[in-house]
Design an enzyme around this catalytic site. Structure first.
Site, PDB file in Angstrom:
ATOM      1  N   ILE A 199       0.879  -1.167   0.000  1.00 40.26           N
ATOM      2  CA  ILE A 199       0.000   0.000   0.000  1.00 40.26           C
ATOM      3  C   ILE A 199       0.922   1.223   0.000  1.00 40.26           C
ATOM      4  CG2 ILE A 199      -1.738   1.249   1.332  1.00 40.26           C
ATOM      5  CD1 ILE A 199      -2.575  -1.543   2.448  1.00 40.26           C
ATOM      6  N   ASN A 242       0.892   4.307   0.908  1.00 39.75           N
ATOM      7  CA  ASN A 242       1.047   5.223   2.050  1.00 39.75           C
ATOM      8  C   ASN A 242       1.581   4.532   3.304  1.00 39.75           C
ATOM      9  OD1 ASN A 242      -1.275   3.844   2.646  1.00 39.75           O
ATOM     10  ND2 ASN A 242      -2.434   5.633   3.298  1.00 39.75           N
ATOM     11  N   CYS A 243       1.873   3.238   3.226  1.00 37.90           N
ATOM     12  CA  CYS A 243       2.452   2.494   4.357  1.00 37.90           C
ATOM     13  C   CYS A 243       3.907   2.928   4.532  1.00 37.90           C
ATOM     14  CB  CYS A 243       2.373   0.997   4.073  1.00 37.90           C
ATOM     15  SG  CYS A 243       3.322  -0.031   5.208  1.00 37.90           S
ATOM     16  N   ASP A 244       4.297   3.282   5.754  1.00 38.65           N
ATOM     17  CA  ASP A 244       5.660   3.753   6.019  1.00 38.65           C
ATOM     18  C   ASP A 244       6.715   2.706   5.647  1.00 38.65           C
ATOM     19  OD1 ASP A 244       4.782   6.218   6.892  1.00 38.65           O
ATOM     20  OD2 ASP A 244       4.818   5.663   9.016  1.00 38.65           O
ATOM     21  N   LYS A 268       7.067   2.592   1.940  1.00 39.15           N
ATOM     22  CA  LYS A 268       7.821   3.771   1.499  1.00 39.15           C
ATOM     23  C   LYS A 268       9.322   3.564   1.693  1.00 39.15           C
ATOM     24  CE  LYS A 268       4.245   7.220   2.472  1.00 39.15           C
ATOM     25  NZ  LYS A 268       3.862   8.332   3.353  1.00 39.15           N
TER      26      LYS A 268
END
Length: 117
Positions: free
Chosen positions: A8, A10-12, A15
Site C-alpha cells: 500500500i 502510504n504504508c511507512d 515507502k
C-alpha cells in the site's frame, strides 16, 4: 530478474522499501493492494513459500477491527479469505521475483540485499 513489490503506497514500511530499492538501482513493478486487490493464487503461493502466519498482519488496525468470530479458529483457508477481502491485513511489503520462487515478507534490508545480489 523482474522484481515485483506488493503493498500500500502510504504504508511507512513500503515507502522505506521503495526508497531503498530506488537507492540500490533495482527496477521493480509495484502492485497497490488498495487499487488492484489481492490475487488468491498469489496468496496461496506466498503461503506455501512463507507460511500464512507470516503473511497475516495481526498487529494492524484492520485486523484488530475484525469481530471476534472472524478472528477465531484462524487457519490457512480462513486467513487467505480474509486477506483477499481485506488486503490491508497482508503484512507488507511483499517482494517476489518473476519466477515466483523467491518471496520475502516485510522489509529487512539485509535479506533483500542477499536476494537481489
Amino acid at each position: 530478474m523482474t522484481i515485483h513489490l506488493y503493498g500500500i503506497p502510504n504504508c511507512d514500511t513500503v515507502k522505506k522499501a521503495r526508497k531503498w530499492m530506488d537507492a540500490q538501482g533495482h527496477e521493480y513493478t509495484f502492485h497497490d493492494y488498495k487499487k488492484e486487490g489481492a490475487d488468491a493464487q498469489k496468496l496461496e503461493r506466498w503461503a506455501d513459500r512463507c507460511g500464512w502466519e507470516i503473511l497475516l498482519n495481526r498487529r494492524g488496525t484492520t485486523f484488530r477491527k475484525l469481530d471476534d468470530a472472524q478472528k477465531a479458529n484462524m487457519d490457512r483457508a480462513k486467513a487467505i479469505a480474509l486477506m483477499r477481502e481485506h488486503p490491508s491485513i497482508i503484512k507488507r511489503p511483499v517482494l517476489e521475483t518473476d519466477d515466483g520462487d523467491s518471496v520475502l515478507v516485510g522489509f529487512t534490508p539485509s535479506e533483500w540485499e542477499n536476494l537481489l545480489r
